[in-house]
Design an enzyme around this catalytic site. Sequence first.
Site, PDB file in Angstrom:
ATOM      1  N   GLU A 122       0.845  -1.198   0.000  1.00 32.52           N
ATOM      2  CA  GLU A 122       0.000   0.000   0.000  1.00 32.52           C
ATOM      3  C   GLU A 122       0.876   1.242   0.000  1.00 32.52           C
ATOM      4  O   GLU A 122       2.021   1.211   0.490  1.00 32.52           O
ATOM      5  CB  GLU A 122      -0.871  -0.026   1.270  1.00 32.52           C
ATOM      6  CG  GLU A 122      -1.731   1.218   1.454  1.00 32.52           C
ATOM      7  CD  GLU A 122      -2.772   1.086   2.568  1.00 32.52           C
ATOM      8  OE1 GLU A 122      -2.810   0.035   3.240  1.00 32.52           O
ATOM      9  OE2 GLU A 122      -3.547   2.043   2.749  1.00 32.52           O
ATOM     10  N   ASN A 132      -6.539   1.538   3.026  1.00 34.91           N
ATOM     11  CA  ASN A 132      -7.242   2.790   3.295  1.00 34.91           C
ATOM     12  C   ASN A 132      -6.833   3.887   2.321  1.00 34.91           C
ATOM     13  O   ASN A 132      -7.631   4.765   1.985  1.00 34.91           O
ATOM     14  CB  ASN A 132      -6.944   3.248   4.720  1.00 34.91           C
ATOM     15  CG  ASN A 132      -7.442   2.250   5.758  1.00 34.91           C
ATOM     16  OD1 ASN A 132      -8.370   1.499   5.498  1.00 34.91           O
ATOM     17  ND2 ASN A 132      -6.827   2.238   6.921  1.00 34.91           N
ATOM     18  N   ASN A 153     -12.116  -0.697  -0.581  1.00 34.20           N
ATOM     19  CA  ASN A 153     -11.423  -1.264   0.578  1.00 34.20           C
ATOM     20  C   ASN A 153     -12.150  -0.907   1.869  1.00 34.20           C
ATOM     21  O   ASN A 153     -12.427   0.275   2.111  1.00 34.20           O
ATOM     22  CB  ASN A 153      -9.993  -0.708   0.662  1.00 34.20           C
ATOM     23  CG  ASN A 153      -9.260  -1.175   1.914  1.00 34.20           C
ATOM     24  OD1 ASN A 153      -8.895  -2.341   2.030  1.00 34.20           O
ATOM     25  ND2 ASN A 153      -9.070  -0.274   2.872  1.00 34.20           N
ATOM     26  N   GLU A 154     -12.473  -1.906   2.656  1.00 36.40           N
ATOM     27  CA  GLU A 154     -13.021  -1.720   4.017  1.00 36.40           C
ATOM     28  C   GLU A 154     -14.023  -0.573   4.096  1.00 36.40           C
ATOM     29  O   GLU A 154     -13.919   0.293   4.976  1.00 36.40           O
ATOM     30  CB  GLU A 154     -11.879  -1.496   5.020  1.00 36.40           C
ATOM     31  CG  GLU A 154     -10.951  -2.672   5.139  1.00 36.40           C
ATOM     32  CD  GLU A 154      -9.938  -2.583   6.269  1.00 36.40           C
ATOM     33  OE1 GLU A 154      -9.805  -1.513   6.888  1.00 36.40           O
ATOM     34  OE2 GLU A 154      -9.266  -3.597   6.534  1.00 36.40           O
ATOM     35  N   TYR A 211      -6.856  -8.592  11.591  1.00 39.17           N
ATOM     36  CA  TYR A 211      -5.533  -8.544  12.209  1.00 39.17           C
ATOM     37  C   TYR A 211      -5.643  -9.159  13.592  1.00 39.17           C
ATOM     38  O   TYR A 211      -6.662  -9.010  14.263  1.00 39.17           O
ATOM     39  CB  TYR A 211      -5.028  -7.103  12.288  1.00 39.17           C
ATOM     40  CG  TYR A 211      -4.733  -6.545  10.903  1.00 39.17           C
ATOM     41  CD1 TYR A 211      -3.533  -6.834  10.269  1.00 39.17           C
ATOM     42  CD2 TYR A 211      -5.680  -5.795  10.214  1.00 39.17           C
ATOM     43  CE1 TYR A 211      -3.268  -6.355   8.993  1.00 39.17           C
ATOM     44  CE2 TYR A 211      -5.428  -5.320   8.931  1.00 39.17           C
ATOM     45  CZ  TYR A 211      -4.213  -5.605   8.326  1.00 39.17           C
ATOM     46  OH  TYR A 211      -3.959  -5.152   7.065  1.00 39.17           O
ATOM     47  N   GLU A 262      -6.529  -9.302   3.700  1.00 37.74           N
ATOM     48  CA  GLU A 262      -5.669  -8.666   4.710  1.00 37.74           C
ATOM     49  C   GLU A 262      -5.698  -9.540   5.959  1.00 37.74           C
ATOM     50  O   GLU A 262      -6.747  -9.706   6.583  1.00 37.74           O
ATOM     51  CB  GLU A 262      -6.140  -7.246   5.059  1.00 37.74           C
ATOM     52  CG  GLU A 262      -5.801  -6.220   4.002  1.00 37.74           C
ATOM     53  CD  GLU A 262      -6.058  -4.780   4.432  1.00 37.74           C
ATOM     54  OE1 GLU A 262      -5.820  -4.452   5.614  1.00 37.74           O
ATOM     55  OE2 GLU A 262      -6.508  -3.992   3.581  1.00 37.74           O
ATOM     56  N   GLN A 315       1.366  -6.583   5.591  1.00 42.72           N
ATOM     57  CA  GLN A 315       1.677  -6.278   4.206  1.00 42.72           C
ATOM     58  C   GLN A 315       3.000  -6.948   3.841  1.00 42.72           C
ATOM     59  O   GLN A 315       3.399  -7.875   4.542  1.00 42.72           O
ATOM     60  CB  GLN A 315       1.696  -4.784   4.013  1.00 42.72           C
ATOM     61  CG  GLN A 315       0.336  -4.138   4.337  1.00 42.72           C
ATOM     62  CD  GLN A 315       0.183  -2.701   3.842  1.00 42.72           C
ATOM     63  OE1 GLN A 315       1.020  -2.129   3.170  1.00 42.72           O
ATOM     64  NE2 GLN A 315      -0.946  -2.090   4.228  1.00 42.72           N
TER      65      GLN A 315
END
Length: 508
Positions: free
Chosen positions: A26, A71, A171-172, A243, A291, A354
Amino acid sequence: MPIKYLFQAGNYISQVEDTLYGSFVEHLGRAVYTGIYEPGHPQADENGFRLDVASLIQELQVSTVRYPGGNFVSGYNWQDGIGPKEQRPVRLDYAWLSKETNEFGIGEFYKWSQKFGVTPMVAVNMGTGTPQEAGYFVEYANIKGGTYFSDLRKQHGFEEPFNFKYWCVGNEMDGPWQTCHLEAHEYARKALETAKIMHWVDPSIQLIACGSATTTLPTYPEWDRVVLETVYDEVSCLSCHHYFENHTGKIEDFLGSYVLMDNFIHTITSTADFVKAKLRSKKDMMISFDEYNIWSINGEPWMDYFNRDPNNRFTKAPPLLEQHYTFLDALVLGGLMCTLVNHCDRVKMASLAQLVNVIAPIFTQPGGAVIKQTIFYPFKWLSVYGRGKALRYFANVPCIETIHGQTKTLQSAAVYNDERKEIAFFVLNLDQKQDQEISFVLDGFGKVELFEHHELSGCPLDAMNTFETPDAVTPKVVPVTAAEKESLTVKVPALSFNLYRLKVEGEL
Ligand code: AHR
Protein backbone atom coordinates in the site's frame (compact mmCIF):
# COMPACT_ATOMS: atom_id res chain seq x y z
CA MET A 1 0.78 -43.03 22.91
CA PRO A 2 1.38 -40.86 19.85
CA ILE A 3 -1.54 -38.98 18.34
CA LYS A 4 -2.39 -40.64 15.04
CA TYR A 5 -2.92 -38.47 11.96
CA LEU A 6 -5.01 -40.56 9.58
CA PHE A 7 -4.89 -39.75 5.86
CA GLN A 8 -6.61 -41.54 3.03
CA ALA A 9 -5.60 -41.21 -0.62
CA GLY A 10 -8.36 -39.43 -2.56
CA ASN A 11 -9.71 -37.66 0.50
CA TYR A 12 -8.88 -34.03 0.02
CA ILE A 13 -10.49 -30.65 0.67
CA SER A 14 -9.67 -28.84 -2.56
CA GLN A 15 -6.86 -27.49 -4.69
CA VAL A 16 -4.88 -24.78 -2.90
CA GLU A 17 -4.87 -21.92 -5.41
CA ASP A 18 -1.55 -20.15 -5.93
CA THR A 19 -3.44 -16.95 -5.14
CA LEU A 20 -3.64 -18.08 -1.50
CA TYR A 21 -0.05 -16.93 -1.11
CA GLY A 22 -0.46 -13.29 -2.02
CA SER A 23 0.61 -10.17 -0.19
CA PHE A 24 -0.04 -6.46 -0.19
CA VAL A 25 1.81 -3.19 -0.92
CA GLU A 26 0.00 0.00 0.00
CA HIS A 27 1.04 3.62 -0.32
CA LEU A 28 1.50 3.70 3.44
CA GLY A 29 4.59 4.56 5.44
CA ARG A 30 7.69 3.05 3.83
CA ALA A 31 6.02 0.20 1.94
CA VAL A 32 6.58 1.79 -1.47
CA TYR A 33 9.12 4.58 -0.89
CA THR A 34 12.31 3.09 0.66
CA GLY A 35 10.53 -0.28 0.58
CA ILE A 36 10.13 -1.73 -2.89
CA TYR A 37 11.18 1.54 -4.58
CA GLU A 38 14.20 3.66 -3.72
CA PRO A 39 16.00 5.35 -6.64
CA GLY A 40 19.64 5.94 -5.75
CA HIS A 41 19.85 2.98 -3.38
CA PRO A 42 23.01 0.94 -4.14
CA GLN A 43 20.80 -2.09 -4.83
CA ALA A 44 18.22 -0.28 -6.98
CA ASP A 45 17.86 -0.99 -10.70
CA GLU A 46 17.38 1.65 -13.41
CA ASN A 47 13.68 1.96 -12.42
CA GLY A 48 14.48 2.53 -8.77
CA PHE A 49 13.25 -0.94 -7.80
CA ARG A 50 15.24 -2.37 -4.89
CA LEU A 51 16.70 -5.68 -6.01
CA ASP A 52 17.64 -6.79 -2.50
CA VAL A 53 13.98 -6.47 -1.49
CA ALA A 54 12.74 -8.09 -4.70
CA SER A 55 14.95 -11.11 -4.18
CA LEU A 56 13.36 -11.75 -0.76
CA ILE A 57 9.90 -11.34 -2.29
CA GLN A 58 10.89 -13.96 -4.85
CA GLU A 59 12.23 -16.22 -2.10
CA LEU A 60 8.76 -16.03 -0.53
CA GLN A 61 7.23 -16.97 -3.90
CA VAL A 62 4.56 -14.34 -3.39
CA SER A 63 1.82 -14.92 -5.97
CA THR A 64 -0.40 -11.83 -6.05
CA VAL A 65 0.34 -8.35 -4.74
CA ARG A 66 -2.60 -6.16 -3.82
CA TYR A 67 -2.06 -2.46 -4.63
CA PRO A 68 -2.34 0.57 -4.02
CA GLY A 69 -4.36 0.13 -0.81
CA GLY A 70 -5.78 -0.31 1.73
CA ASN A 71 -7.24 2.79 3.30
CA PHE A 72 -5.08 4.85 0.95
CA VAL A 73 -7.12 3.86 -2.09
CA SER A 74 -10.31 5.45 -0.76
CA GLY A 75 -8.89 8.93 -1.37
CA TYR A 76 -6.64 8.10 -4.32
CA ASN A 77 -7.10 9.23 -7.90
CA TRP A 78 -5.24 6.66 -10.02
CA GLN A 79 -4.74 9.32 -12.71
CA ASP A 80 -2.37 11.18 -10.35
CA GLY A 81 0.15 8.37 -10.75
CA ILE A 82 0.42 8.14 -14.55
CA GLY A 83 2.38 10.01 -17.23
CA PRO A 84 5.63 11.97 -16.90
CA LYS A 85 6.75 11.90 -13.27
CA GLU A 86 7.67 15.60 -13.14
CA GLN A 87 4.08 16.53 -14.03
CA ARG A 88 2.42 14.38 -11.39
CA PRO A 89 0.72 16.22 -8.53
CA VAL A 90 1.90 16.03 -4.94
CA ARG A 91 -1.15 15.29 -2.79
CA LEU A 92 -2.24 15.03 0.80
CA ASP A 93 -3.08 11.45 1.66
CA TYR A 94 -6.11 11.48 3.93
CA ALA A 95 -5.79 7.89 5.12
CA TRP A 96 -2.35 8.15 6.69
CA LEU A 97 -1.98 11.93 6.84
CA SER A 98 1.13 11.67 4.71
CA LYS A 99 2.44 13.40 1.60
CA GLU A 100 2.02 11.41 -1.61
CA THR A 101 4.41 12.46 -4.38
CA ASN A 102 2.96 10.04 -6.93
CA GLU A 103 6.45 9.18 -8.25
CA PHE A 104 5.31 5.57 -8.12
CA GLY A 105 1.97 4.86 -9.75
CA ILE A 106 0.11 2.21 -11.64
CA GLY A 107 2.61 1.98 -14.54
CA GLU A 108 5.55 1.58 -12.17
CA PHE A 109 3.62 -1.06 -10.23
CA TYR A 110 2.89 -2.94 -13.45
CA LYS A 111 6.56 -2.82 -14.50
CA TRP A 112 7.67 -3.96 -11.05
CA SER A 113 5.16 -6.84 -11.01
CA GLN A 114 6.30 -8.03 -14.45
CA LYS A 115 9.97 -7.84 -13.62
CA PHE A 116 9.65 -9.82 -10.40
CA GLY A 117 6.93 -12.26 -11.45
CA VAL A 118 4.02 -11.32 -9.22
CA THR A 119 0.39 -11.06 -10.31
CA PRO A 120 -1.20 -7.65 -9.70
CA MET A 121 -4.42 -7.40 -7.71
CA VAL A 122 -5.56 -3.81 -7.97
CA ALA A 123 -8.14 -1.82 -6.05
CA VAL A 124 -10.45 0.97 -7.19
CA ASN A 125 -11.53 3.91 -5.07
CA MET A 126 -15.04 3.52 -3.62
CA GLY A 127 -14.57 6.40 -1.16
CA THR A 128 -14.01 9.67 -3.01
CA GLY A 129 -13.97 7.81 -6.35
CA THR A 130 -16.84 7.33 -8.78
CA PRO A 131 -18.01 4.31 -10.79
CA GLN A 132 -16.91 6.10 -13.95
CA GLU A 133 -13.34 6.63 -12.68
CA ALA A 134 -13.19 2.92 -11.96
CA GLY A 135 -14.33 2.24 -15.53
CA TYR A 136 -11.65 4.58 -16.90
CA PHE A 137 -9.06 2.72 -14.84
CA VAL A 138 -10.07 -0.63 -16.39
CA GLU A 139 -9.99 1.04 -19.82
CA TYR A 140 -6.47 2.43 -19.24
CA ALA A 141 -5.21 -0.93 -17.98
CA ASN A 142 -7.00 -3.52 -20.08
CA ILE A 143 -8.24 -2.09 -23.42
CA LYS A 144 -5.87 -2.63 -26.31
CA GLY A 145 -6.19 0.80 -27.92
CA GLY A 146 -8.35 3.19 -29.91
CA THR A 147 -10.00 4.95 -26.95
CA TYR A 148 -8.94 7.94 -24.89
CA PHE A 149 -7.55 6.07 -21.88
CA SER A 150 -6.09 3.09 -23.73
CA ASP A 151 -4.27 5.45 -26.10
CA LEU A 152 -3.09 7.49 -23.14
CA ARG A 153 -1.49 4.33 -21.74
CA LYS A 154 0.30 3.84 -25.06
CA GLN A 155 1.53 7.42 -24.97
CA HIS A 156 2.90 6.63 -21.53
CA GLY A 157 5.07 3.95 -23.06
CA PHE A 158 2.91 0.87 -22.52
CA GLU A 159 1.98 -0.40 -25.97
CA GLU A 160 0.33 -3.56 -24.66
CA PRO A 161 -2.47 -3.58 -22.08
CA PHE A 162 -1.67 -4.57 -18.53
CA ASN A 163 -4.53 -7.13 -18.50
CA PHE A 164 -5.10 -6.88 -14.78
CA LYS A 165 -7.33 -9.79 -13.80
CA TYR A 166 -8.12 -9.23 -10.11
CA TRP A 167 -9.88 -6.03 -9.02
CA CYS A 168 -11.01 -5.08 -5.52
CA VAL A 169 -14.11 -2.91 -5.58
CA GLY A 170 -12.97 -0.60 -2.80
CA ASN A 171 -11.42 -1.26 0.58
CA GLU A 172 -13.02 -1.72 4.02
CA MET A 173 -15.96 0.53 3.22
CA ASP A 174 -17.66 -0.70 6.43
CA GLY A 175 -14.95 0.94 8.59
CA PRO A 176 -15.79 4.36 10.07
CA TRP A 177 -12.06 5.19 9.61
CA GLN A 178 -12.40 4.87 5.84
CA THR A 179 -12.39 8.02 3.68
CA CYS A 180 -16.08 8.42 2.74
CA HIS A 181 -17.14 5.31 4.64
CA LEU A 182 -20.54 3.97 3.56
CA GLU A 183 -23.42 2.11 5.13
CA ALA A 184 -23.90 -1.44 3.83
CA HIS A 185 -26.81 -0.61 1.50
CA GLU A 186 -24.95 2.46 0.15
CA TYR A 187 -21.79 0.51 -0.58
CA ALA A 188 -23.79 -2.34 -2.09
CA ARG A 189 -25.50 -0.02 -4.60
CA LYS A 190 -22.30 1.83 -5.46
CA ALA A 191 -20.32 -1.39 -5.81
CA LEU A 192 -22.98 -2.90 -8.05
CA GLU A 193 -23.05 0.07 -10.43
CA THR A 194 -19.24 0.20 -10.44
CA ALA A 195 -18.96 -3.52 -11.07
CA LYS A 196 -21.38 -3.29 -14.01
CA ILE A 197 -19.26 -0.61 -15.68
CA MET A 198 -16.01 -2.47 -14.97
CA HIS A 199 -17.42 -5.65 -16.47
CA TRP A 200 -18.80 -3.79 -19.50
CA VAL A 201 -15.27 -2.50 -20.15
CA ASP A 202 -13.67 -5.91 -19.62
CA PRO A 203 -15.96 -8.90 -18.99
CA SER A 204 -13.01 -11.16 -18.22
CA ILE A 205 -11.96 -9.47 -14.98
CA GLN A 206 -12.68 -10.94 -11.57
CA LEU A 207 -14.10 -8.63 -8.94
CA ILE A 208 -13.79 -8.78 -5.18
CA ALA A 209 -16.39 -6.96 -3.09
CA CYS A 210 -15.66 -5.50 0.34
CA GLY A 211 -16.71 -7.81 3.13
CA SER A 212 -16.23 -7.16 6.82
CA ALA A 213 -13.03 -5.35 7.79
CA THR A 214 -12.93 -7.11 11.14
CA THR A 215 -15.23 -9.20 13.31
CA THR A 216 -15.36 -6.49 15.97
CA LEU A 217 -17.45 -3.99 14.01
CA PRO A 218 -21.13 -3.92 15.04
CA THR A 219 -22.10 -4.38 11.38
CA TYR A 220 -20.43 -7.82 11.18
CA PRO A 221 -21.78 -10.04 9.58
CA GLU A 222 -24.93 -8.18 8.54
CA TRP A 223 -22.77 -6.04 6.25
CA ASP A 224 -21.74 -9.14 4.32
CA ARG A 225 -25.34 -10.30 3.85
CA VAL A 226 -26.55 -6.92 2.60
CA VAL A 227 -23.62 -6.48 0.23
CA LEU A 228 -23.87 -9.99 -1.17
CA GLU A 229 -27.63 -9.78 -1.72
CA THR A 230 -26.94 -6.87 -4.09
CA VAL A 231 -23.65 -7.72 -5.83
CA TYR A 232 -23.77 -11.53 -5.86
CA ASP A 233 -23.87 -12.01 -9.63
CA GLU A 234 -21.16 -9.45 -10.39
CA VAL A 235 -18.38 -10.62 -8.08
CA SER A 236 -16.31 -13.78 -7.68
CA CYS A 237 -15.14 -13.18 -4.11
CA LEU A 238 -16.05 -11.36 -0.95
CA SER A 239 -13.12 -10.03 1.05
CA CYS A 240 -12.37 -10.76 4.71
CA HIS A 241 -9.85 -8.71 6.69
CA HIS A 242 -8.57 -9.46 10.17
CA TYR A 243 -5.53 -8.54 12.21
CA PHE A 244 -4.62 -10.56 15.27
CA GLU A 245 -3.27 -9.21 18.51
CA ASN A 246 -2.46 -10.47 21.98
CA HIS A 247 -5.45 -8.76 23.57
CA THR A 248 -5.50 -10.62 26.87
CA GLY A 249 -1.74 -10.87 27.31
CA LYS A 250 -2.10 -14.67 27.66
CA ILE A 251 0.16 -16.63 25.36
CA GLU A 252 -2.33 -19.45 24.83
CA ASP A 253 -5.05 -16.99 23.79
CA PHE A 254 -2.76 -15.41 21.24
CA LEU A 255 -1.56 -18.76 19.87
CA GLY A 256 -5.21 -19.78 19.58
CA SER A 257 -5.88 -16.89 17.16
CA TYR A 258 -6.37 -19.44 14.42
CA VAL A 259 -9.73 -20.34 16.02
CA LEU A 260 -10.89 -16.75 15.55
CA MET A 261 -9.92 -16.87 11.88
CA ASP A 262 -11.61 -20.23 11.52
CA ASN A 263 -14.85 -18.90 13.05
CA PHE A 264 -14.71 -15.82 10.83
CA ILE A 265 -14.44 -17.94 7.69
CA HIS A 266 -17.28 -20.22 8.86
CA THR A 267 -19.51 -17.23 9.50
CA ILE A 268 -18.82 -15.61 6.15
CA THR A 269 -19.23 -18.80 4.12
CA SER A 270 -22.51 -19.50 5.97
CA THR A 271 -23.71 -15.97 5.26
CA ALA A 272 -22.75 -16.35 1.61
CA ASP A 273 -24.55 -19.70 1.41
CA PHE A 274 -27.66 -18.15 2.96
CA VAL A 275 -27.61 -15.47 0.24
CA LYS A 276 -27.00 -18.11 -2.43
CA ALA A 277 -30.13 -19.96 -1.29
CA LYS A 278 -32.17 -16.78 -1.06
CA LEU A 279 -31.19 -15.75 -4.59
CA ARG A 280 -31.70 -19.32 -5.89
CA SER A 281 -28.18 -19.02 -7.28
CA LYS A 282 -26.06 -21.92 -8.45
CA LYS A 283 -22.82 -20.12 -7.76
CA ASP A 284 -20.73 -20.51 -4.60
CA MET A 285 -19.26 -17.23 -3.38
CA MET A 286 -15.55 -17.51 -2.73
CA ILE A 287 -13.52 -15.63 -0.14
CA SER A 288 -10.51 -13.42 -0.62
CA PHE A 289 -8.86 -13.09 2.81
CA ASP A 290 -6.95 -10.16 1.46
CA GLU A 291 -5.67 -8.67 4.71
CA TYR A 292 -4.42 -10.81 7.59
CA ASN A 293 -1.44 -10.63 9.88
CA ILE A 294 -0.39 -9.98 13.43
CA TRP A 295 -0.69 -6.30 14.19
CA SER A 296 -0.15 -5.17 17.76
CA ILE A 297 -1.77 -1.80 18.09
CA ASN A 298 -1.02 -2.13 21.82
CA GLY A 299 -4.45 -1.04 22.85
CA GLU A 300 -4.25 2.28 21.04
CA PRO A 301 -7.75 3.35 20.09
CA TRP A 302 -8.21 2.53 16.43
CA MET A 303 -9.17 6.02 15.26
CA ASP A 304 -6.29 7.67 17.14
CA TYR A 305 -3.91 5.42 15.34
CA PHE A 306 -4.62 7.15 12.08
CA ASN A 307 -4.41 10.67 13.48
CA ARG A 308 -0.86 10.28 14.56
CA ASP A 309 1.58 12.76 16.00
CA PRO A 310 0.20 16.20 15.07
CA ASN A 311 3.77 17.48 14.53
CA ASN A 312 4.52 14.84 11.97
CA ARG A 313 1.61 15.25 9.56
CA PHE A 314 1.93 15.22 5.82
CA THR A 315 5.53 14.10 5.45
CA LYS A 316 6.64 11.77 2.68
CA ALA A 317 6.83 8.07 3.59
CA PRO A 318 6.95 8.46 7.39
CA PRO A 319 7.84 5.27 9.28
CA LEU A 320 4.35 3.96 10.08
CA LEU A 321 3.14 0.61 11.37
CA GLU A 322 6.72 -0.68 11.51
CA GLN A 323 6.07 -3.68 13.70
CA HIS A 324 9.06 -5.74 14.78
CA TYR A 325 7.92 -9.33 14.90
CA THR A 326 8.79 -11.84 17.58
CA PHE A 327 9.26 -15.59 17.65
CA LEU A 328 5.79 -15.82 19.23
CA ASP A 329 4.30 -13.85 16.32
CA ALA A 330 5.85 -16.30 13.87
CA LEU A 331 4.18 -19.22 15.66
CA VAL A 332 0.82 -17.45 15.57
CA LEU A 333 1.17 -16.75 11.86
CA GLY A 334 1.95 -20.42 11.21
CA GLY A 335 -1.34 -21.38 12.86
CA LEU A 336 -3.29 -18.80 10.87
CA MET A 337 -1.84 -19.98 7.58
CA CYS A 338 -2.83 -23.58 8.34
CA THR A 339 -6.38 -22.33 8.79
CA LEU A 340 -6.33 -20.67 5.36
CA VAL A 341 -5.18 -23.94 3.77
CA ASN A 342 -7.84 -25.95 5.60
CA HIS A 343 -10.49 -23.65 4.11
CA CYS A 344 -9.09 -23.65 0.58
CA ASP A 345 -12.38 -24.93 -0.85
CA ARG A 346 -13.79 -21.44 -0.18
CA VAL A 347 -10.78 -19.20 0.47
CA LYS A 348 -9.33 -18.87 -3.00
CA MET A 349 -7.22 -15.78 -2.47
CA ALA A 350 -5.36 -14.31 0.50
CA SER A 351 -2.90 -11.49 1.10
CA LEU A 352 -0.48 -11.27 3.98
CA ALA A 353 -0.74 -7.62 4.97
CA GLN A 354 1.68 -6.28 4.21
CA LEU A 355 4.90 -7.14 2.35
CA VAL A 356 7.62 -4.59 3.14
CA ASN A 357 8.18 -2.38 6.22
CA VAL A 358 4.50 -1.89 7.09
CA ILE A 359 3.47 -4.83 9.35
CA ALA A 360 5.59 -6.95 7.05
CA PRO A 361 7.91 -9.97 6.76
CA ILE A 362 10.58 -7.88 5.00
CA PHE A 363 12.16 -4.85 6.64
CA THR A 364 14.55 -2.28 5.14
CA GLN A 365 16.81 0.55 6.17
CA PRO A 366 16.50 3.56 3.86
CA GLY A 367 19.71 3.51 1.85
CA GLY A 368 20.81 0.41 3.72
CA ALA A 369 20.21 -3.25 4.41
CA VAL A 370 17.18 -5.51 4.40
CA ILE A 371 16.26 -8.24 6.88
CA LYS A 372 13.83 -11.12 7.16
CA GLN A 373 11.44 -10.70 10.06
CA THR A 374 10.43 -13.79 12.05
CA ILE A 375 7.12 -14.13 10.18
CA PHE A 376 9.05 -14.51 6.93
CA TYR A 377 9.63 -18.19 7.68
CA PRO A 378 6.13 -19.62 8.21
CA PHE A 379 4.92 -17.70 5.14
CA LYS A 380 7.79 -19.08 3.09
CA TRP A 381 7.18 -22.69 4.15
CA LEU A 382 3.49 -22.55 3.29
CA SER A 383 4.06 -20.67 0.05
CA VAL A 384 6.85 -22.93 -1.18
CA TYR A 385 5.60 -26.33 0.06
CA GLY A 386 1.87 -25.67 0.55
CA ARG A 387 0.80 -25.81 -3.09
CA GLY A 388 -1.22 -28.73 -4.36
CA LYS A 389 -4.24 -30.43 -2.85
CA ALA A 390 -5.09 -29.79 0.80
CA LEU A 391 -5.63 -33.15 2.47
CA ARG A 392 -8.39 -34.04 4.91
CA TYR A 393 -7.18 -35.95 7.92
CA PHE A 394 -8.46 -37.13 11.24
CA ALA A 395 -6.57 -36.68 14.51
CA ASN A 396 -7.74 -36.78 18.10
CA VAL A 397 -5.88 -33.75 19.45
CA PRO A 398 -6.03 -32.67 23.11
CA CYS A 399 -7.57 -29.26 23.82
CA ILE A 400 -6.94 -26.48 26.30
CA GLU A 401 -9.32 -23.73 27.35
CA THR A 402 -8.49 -20.32 25.84
CA ILE A 403 -10.45 -17.16 25.24
CA HIS A 404 -11.62 -18.83 22.03
CA GLY A 405 -13.15 -21.78 23.94
CA GLN A 406 -11.80 -25.33 23.66
CA THR A 407 -8.68 -24.95 21.50
CA LYS A 408 -6.72 -27.79 19.95
CA THR A 409 -3.12 -27.70 21.08
CA LEU A 410 -1.96 -28.76 17.64
CA GLN A 411 -3.00 -26.76 14.61
CA SER A 412 -1.99 -28.30 11.31
CA ALA A 413 -2.48 -28.53 7.55
CA ALA A 414 -1.33 -31.05 4.97
CA VAL A 415 -0.82 -30.50 1.24
CA TYR A 416 -0.13 -33.14 -1.38
CA ASN A 417 1.94 -31.98 -4.34
CA ASP A 418 1.53 -34.10 -7.41
CA GLU A 419 4.70 -33.02 -9.23
CA ARG A 420 6.95 -33.61 -6.26
CA LYS A 421 4.94 -36.67 -5.13
CA GLU A 422 5.13 -35.50 -1.57
CA ILE A 423 3.01 -34.43 1.34
CA ALA A 424 3.98 -31.33 3.28
CA PHE A 425 2.64 -31.38 6.83
CA PHE A 426 2.67 -28.13 8.79
CA VAL A 427 2.03 -28.21 12.52
CA LEU A 428 2.00 -25.71 15.37
CA ASN A 429 2.30 -27.03 18.91
CA LEU A 430 0.87 -24.28 21.05
CA ASP A 431 1.30 -26.14 24.31
CA GLN A 432 3.86 -24.25 26.37
CA LYS A 433 5.29 -27.27 28.17
CA GLN A 434 4.25 -30.47 26.49
CA ASP A 435 6.09 -31.92 23.50
CA GLN A 436 3.64 -33.97 21.47
CA GLU A 437 4.31 -37.28 19.79
CA ILE A 438 2.42 -37.74 16.54
CA SER A 439 2.43 -40.49 13.96
CA PHE A 440 1.45 -40.40 10.32
CA VAL A 441 -0.90 -43.15 9.17
CA LEU A 442 -1.34 -42.99 5.41
CA ASP A 443 -3.77 -45.26 3.65
CA GLY A 444 -3.45 -45.77 -0.11
CA PHE A 445 -0.33 -43.66 -0.70
CA GLY A 446 1.99 -46.61 -1.35
CA LYS A 447 5.45 -46.56 0.14
CA VAL A 448 5.92 -43.50 2.38
CA GLU A 449 9.24 -41.94 3.38
CA LEU A 450 9.61 -39.16 5.92
CA PHE A 451 12.65 -37.32 4.60
CA GLU A 452 12.82 -33.77 5.94
CA HIS A 453 11.92 -31.83 9.07
CA HIS A 454 12.19 -28.04 9.43
CA GLU A 455 11.59 -26.59 12.86
CA LEU A 456 11.05 -23.10 14.21
CA SER A 457 11.54 -23.51 17.94
CA GLY A 458 13.64 -22.90 21.01
CA CYS A 459 13.77 -19.09 21.02
CA PRO A 460 12.66 -16.71 23.75
CA LEU A 461 9.09 -15.75 22.85
CA ASP A 462 10.06 -12.10 22.45
CA ALA A 463 13.16 -12.78 20.30
CA MET A 464 13.30 -10.68 17.12
CA ASN A 465 15.50 -10.30 14.07
CA THR A 466 17.22 -6.94 13.96
CA PHE A 467 19.83 -5.35 11.69
CA GLU A 468 22.42 -6.21 14.36
CA THR A 469 21.18 -9.80 14.85
CA PRO A 470 19.32 -10.64 11.63
CA ASP A 471 19.35 -14.40 12.34
CA ALA A 472 18.20 -14.42 15.96
CA VAL A 473 15.08 -16.33 14.89
CA THR A 474 15.63 -18.72 12.00
CA PRO A 475 14.36 -22.23 11.39
CA LYS A 476 16.63 -25.24 11.57
CA VAL A 477 16.62 -28.40 9.51
CA VAL A 478 16.48 -31.28 11.99
CA PRO A 479 17.85 -34.61 10.74
CA VAL A 480 15.19 -37.30 10.51
CA THR A 481 16.34 -40.27 12.61
CA ALA A 482 16.20 -43.89 11.50
CA ALA A 483 13.58 -44.60 14.19
CA GLU A 484 11.38 -41.75 12.94
CA LYS A 485 11.70 -43.04 9.37
CA GLU A 486 10.82 -46.53 10.48
CA SER A 487 7.80 -45.62 12.64
CA LEU A 488 6.66 -42.41 10.92
CA THR A 489 6.41 -41.07 14.45
CA VAL A 490 7.89 -37.72 15.44
CA LYS A 491 8.05 -35.48 18.46
CA VAL A 492 6.64 -31.97 17.94
CA PRO A 493 8.33 -29.73 20.51
CA ALA A 494 6.30 -27.46 22.79
CA LEU A 495 5.95 -23.96 21.32
CA SER A 496 7.15 -24.79 17.82
CA PHE A 497 6.06 -24.57 14.22
CA ASN A 498 7.19 -27.39 11.96
CA LEU A 499 7.27 -28.61 8.39
CA TYR A 500 7.54 -32.35 7.73
CA ARG A 501 8.02 -33.59 4.18
CA LEU A 502 6.96 -37.10 3.22
CA LYS A 503 7.63 -38.76 -0.14
CA VAL A 504 4.75 -40.92 -1.30
CA GLU A 505 4.53 -43.42 -4.10
CA GLY A 506 0.95 -43.41 -5.28
CA GLU A 507 -1.19 -40.83 -7.03
CA LEU A 508 -3.76 -39.03 -4.92
O1 AHR B 1 -2.84 -2.80 6.35
C1 AHR B 1 -3.04 -1.62 7.06
C2 AHR B 1 -4.47 -1.11 6.94
O2 AHR B 1 -5.31 -1.96 7.65
C3 AHR B 1 -5.05 -1.07 5.56
O3 AHR B 1 -4.78 0.11 4.91
C4 AHR B 1 -6.52 -1.16 5.81
O4 AHR B 1 -7.22 -1.74 4.76
C5 AHR B 1 -6.63 -1.90 7.13
O5 AHR B 1 -7.43 -1.22 8.00
